[in-house]
Scaffold this motif. Structure first.
Motif, PDB file in Angstrom:
ATOM      1  N   GLY A 246       0.818  -1.207   0.000  1.00  0.00           N
ATOM      2  CA  GLY A 246       0.000   0.000   0.000  1.00  0.00           C
ATOM      3  C   GLY A 246       0.852   1.256   0.000  1.00  0.00           C
ATOM      4  N   ASN A 247       1.709   1.413  -0.991  1.00  0.00           N
ATOM      5  CA  ASN A 247       2.666   2.517  -1.032  1.00  0.00           C
ATOM      6  C   ASN A 247       2.218   3.671  -1.927  1.00  0.00           C
ATOM      7  N   GLY A 277       1.346  10.011  -9.865  1.00  0.00           N
ATOM      8  CA  GLY A 277       2.547  10.465 -10.544  1.00  0.00           C
ATOM      9  C   GLY A 277       3.811   9.757 -10.131  1.00  0.00           C
ATOM     10  N   HIS A 278       3.708   8.742  -9.287  1.00  0.00           N
ATOM     11  CA  HIS A 278       4.885   8.024  -8.806  1.00  0.00           C
ATOM     12  C   HIS A 278       5.080   6.724  -9.580  1.00  0.00           C
ATOM     13  N   VAL A 279       6.343   6.385  -9.841  1.00  0.00           N
ATOM     14  CA  VAL A 279       6.739   5.051 -10.295  1.00  0.00           C
ATOM     15  C   VAL A 279       7.712   4.518  -9.260  1.00  0.00           C
ATOM     16  N   LYS A 280       7.360   3.405  -8.640  1.00  0.00           N
ATOM     17  CA  LYS A 280       8.171   2.859  -7.553  1.00  0.00           C
ATOM     18  C   LYS A 280       8.708   1.488  -7.932  1.00  0.00           C
ATOM     19  N   VAL A 281       9.917   1.209  -7.431  1.00  0.00           N
ATOM     20  CA  VAL A 281      10.613  -0.040  -7.715  1.00  0.00           C
ATOM     21  C   VAL A 281      10.558  -0.910  -6.464  1.00  0.00           C
ATOM     22  N   PHE A 282       9.985  -2.114  -6.597  1.00  0.00           N
ATOM     23  CA  PHE A 282       9.888  -3.059  -5.492  1.00  0.00           C
ATOM     24  C   PHE A 282      10.861  -4.217  -5.706  1.00  0.00           C
ATOM     25  N   LYS A 290      12.727   0.141  -3.276  1.00  0.00           N
ATOM     26  CA  LYS A 290      14.152   0.396  -3.404  1.00  0.00           C
ATOM     27  C   LYS A 290      14.456   1.725  -4.095  1.00  0.00           C
ATOM     28  N   PHE A 291      13.528   2.210  -4.885  1.00  0.00           N
ATOM     29  CA  PHE A 291      13.765   3.472  -5.595  1.00  0.00           C
ATOM     30  C   PHE A 291      12.431   3.969  -6.129  1.00  0.00           C
ATOM     31  N   GLY A 292      12.421   5.201  -6.611  1.00  0.00           N
ATOM     32  CA  GLY A 292      11.200   5.755  -7.177  1.00  0.00           C
ATOM     33  C   GLY A 292      11.462   7.045  -7.935  1.00  0.00           C
ATOM     34  N   TRP A 293      10.520   7.376  -8.810  1.00  0.00           N
ATOM     35  CA  TRP A 293      10.545   8.627  -9.562  1.00  0.00           C
ATOM     36  C   TRP A 293       9.213   9.333  -9.358  1.00  0.00           C
ATOM     37  N   LYS A 294       9.239  10.657  -9.440  1.00  0.00           N
ATOM     38  CA  LYS A 294       8.012  11.462  -9.378  1.00  0.00           C
ATOM     39  C   LYS A 294       7.883  12.238 -10.683  1.00  0.00           C
ATOM     40  N   PHE A 295       6.739  12.050 -11.362  1.00  0.00           N
ATOM     41  CA  PHE A 295       6.476  12.711 -12.628  1.00  0.00           C
ATOM     42  C   PHE A 295       5.440  13.815 -12.418  1.00  0.00           C
ATOM     43  N   GLY A 296       5.375  14.717 -13.382  1.00  0.00           N
ATOM     44  CA  GLY A 296       4.526  15.881 -13.244  1.00  0.00           C
ATOM     45  C   GLY A 296       3.061  15.623 -13.475  1.00  0.00           C
ATOM     46  N   THR A 302       4.094   2.160 -17.764  1.00  0.00           N
ATOM     47  CA  THR A 302       5.542   2.238 -17.636  1.00  0.00           C
ATOM     48  C   THR A 302       6.141   0.900 -18.061  1.00  0.00           C
ATOM     49  N   ALA A 303       7.359   0.943 -18.589  1.00  0.00           N
ATOM     50  CA  ALA A 303       8.005  -0.283 -19.059  1.00  0.00           C
ATOM     51  C   ALA A 303       9.511  -0.065 -19.075  1.00  0.00           C
TER      52      ALA A 303
END
Length: 503
Positions: A246-247, A277-282, A290-296, A302-303
């Protein structure tokens, strides 16, 4: 005969743990972003499993194929009557399939863009089209008519029809390359597993608890589902959920496996993107972020490429973000050309450096004498202890040099002599340094020794100086906080020991 004066050896502190993990360094390498503005929201991205790993981007009423080498559009397929969905490559990369809002399913030749097959099973939107990962003639499609169909592209009729859904189908894929079993996600909140040999009822149904936007089979027995603000991990053998991630703050719209090659950091990862807007790495072993990006804007898809070179994200605003990992520097090709003829004879022997007896040997002791003696060393060699202590706190002085001077004065027994006869302004640099460095466990012993002498010698001066009194109070607060942290760590250590003993 007098012995040469030995240089003061600089203190070498122990190396602290790295602030970044190998996983973070791997994902941070995706740089040089390229932003491409499309006319409509980007609903799907798919990388070709073979060849150069070109990728297809579905947006509006067209599917564009981007080159993995140049990150530019090489082909545009716009032969759709309405909004296109789910442009997917066949595993060999020769064909591409896509559905549209009219229910039409079309199979294209990726080289000529010609239509090789047209299927029209329904007049409602077909949101899911995917080829079988091994059987090249098997195709799966899911539509808003609540029906899932399995096709053989050599025939115009479906080989299996699954009608157990009670709402729109938004996700479907083959459970594993070795079987024809299918996993689907539906807006009725259920994840269903079908066997084509018995298509009337699912072999297993699992409740996600929210409309399912995406499914991702990791293995033949583990499936991920995304719906609402959570991603759930299912064990198909036990028929139950094993992890609820639930992130996210909003609906999760996309799931993608990290890749099959390159670094293990990417191979053991799952990427999840959502409307926040988040892409998170599990990490698939611990299911931690372990990591993540924030988009506008909100993320729809995503791929990441199979060779883990490109990371592509599609947003609702129509912006396509392409990030590329830095590759290793190129190795210079070819060998040095050998010279021949008259020129070679002319420069013969130019590379000869002589034998050892002809080379000048430089004495290490003489070389060390030529090194510039630092200011604090000159004061120490001249027995100017006060000046040596003042030089330790000069602007721009490295922390290791300051600790070196303090240790050297302590070793020579000159702590009180170097501190004697000082006023408020001359004590302030030492106290400020102690406040800044009390948090570093490597300097606690040095700070404690020197501040004990300062408190013993200048207690009356500190009481009359507001500046020194505030600094000492701050030092006390930091020290109290560190003691509480140490006690809490000790309590946790005790609880862990009890848990280990109980098992």
């Amino acid at each position: 005969m007098s012995a040469p004066l030995e240089r003061i050896q600089r203190v070498r502190n122990s190396v602290l743990p790295s602030q970044t993990t190998p996983e973070q360094r791997f994902w941070r390498a995706y740089k040089t972003p390229l932003l491409v503005k499309e006319h409509g929201a980007i609903s799907h991205i798919n990388f070709c499993p073979s060849g150069t790993h070109d990728f297809a981007v579905t947006s509006g009423a067209r599917v564009q194929i981007f080159s993995a080498r140049t990150r530019q559009v090489v082909r545009t397929i716009a032969r759709f009557k309405d909004t296109a969905y789910s442009g997917e490559f066949r595993p060999d990369g020769k064909l591409l399939v896509a559905g549209d809002a009219t229910g039409l399913i079309q199979v294209f030749d990726t080289k000529s863009r010609s239509i090789l097959l047209t299927l029209n099973p329904t007049n409602q939107a077909t949101h899911v089209t995917v080829f079988h990962p091994k059987t090249l003639t098997t195709l799966l499609s899911g539509s808003d008519d609540q029906t899932l169909r399995l096709w053989d592209i050599t025939s115009s009729e479906p080989t299996s029809v699954f009608k157990s859904h009670t709402d729109y189908i938004r996700a479907a894929s083959f459970l594993s390359p070795a079987s024809d079993n299918v996993v689907t996600g539906c807006y009725d909140g259920l994840i269903r597993i079908f066997d084509p040999r018995a298509p009337h009822e699912p072999t297993l149904s699992l409740s996600h608890g929210a409309p399912v936007e995406a499914t991702l089979p990791l293995t033949g027995t583990t499936v991920l589902s995304a719906g609402g603000p959570s991603v759930k991990v299912w064990d198909l053998v036990a028929g139950k959920m094993v992890k609820d991630l639930g992130n996210f703050q909003k609906t999760v719209t996309s799931l993608h496996v990290g890749g099959s090659g390159g670094s293990p950091s990417g191979a053991n990862a799952v990427l999840a993107g959502g409307l926040d807007g988040h892409v998170k790495v599990f990490d698939t072993t611990t299911w931690e972020v372990k990591f993540g990006w924030k988009f506008g804007d909100a993320v729809l898809t995503t791929a990441i490429s199979p060779d883990q070179k490109h990371f592509v994200t599609g947003l609702t605003s129509g912006v396509l973000s392409i990030r590329t990992r830095k590759t290793d520097p190129r190795v210079k090709q070819g060998v040095k050309q050998t010279k021949s003829g008259n020129f070679a004879r002319m420069i013969r022997g130019a590379d000869y450096k002589g034998e050892n007896e002809h080379q000048i040997l430089i004495d290490d002791e003489r070389r060390s004498r030529r090194k510039k003696i630092r200011l604090f060393e000159r004061h120490l060699n001249a027995f100017r202890w006060r000046e040596a202590l003042d030089a330790a706190f000069a602007p721009g002085m490295a922390p290791e040099i300051t600790v070196t001077v303090l240790d050297e004065l302590k070793r020579r027994g000159k702590v009180r002599i170097s501190l004697a006869g000082r006023d408020e302004g001359q004590l302030e640099p030492l106290v400020k340094w102690a406040v800044r460095n009390i948090d570093d466990f490597r300097n606690v012993e040095v700070v404690a020794d020197w501040m004990a002498c300062v408190a013993d010698m200048y207690a009356s001066v500190i009481e009359k100086s507001p500046v020194l009194e505030d600094l000492v109070s701050e030092l006390q607060r930091k020290l109290t906080r560190q003691v509480e942290i140490a006690r809490e760590a000790r309590r946790l250590e005790g609880m862990l020991e009890m848990l280990i003993q109980s098992h």
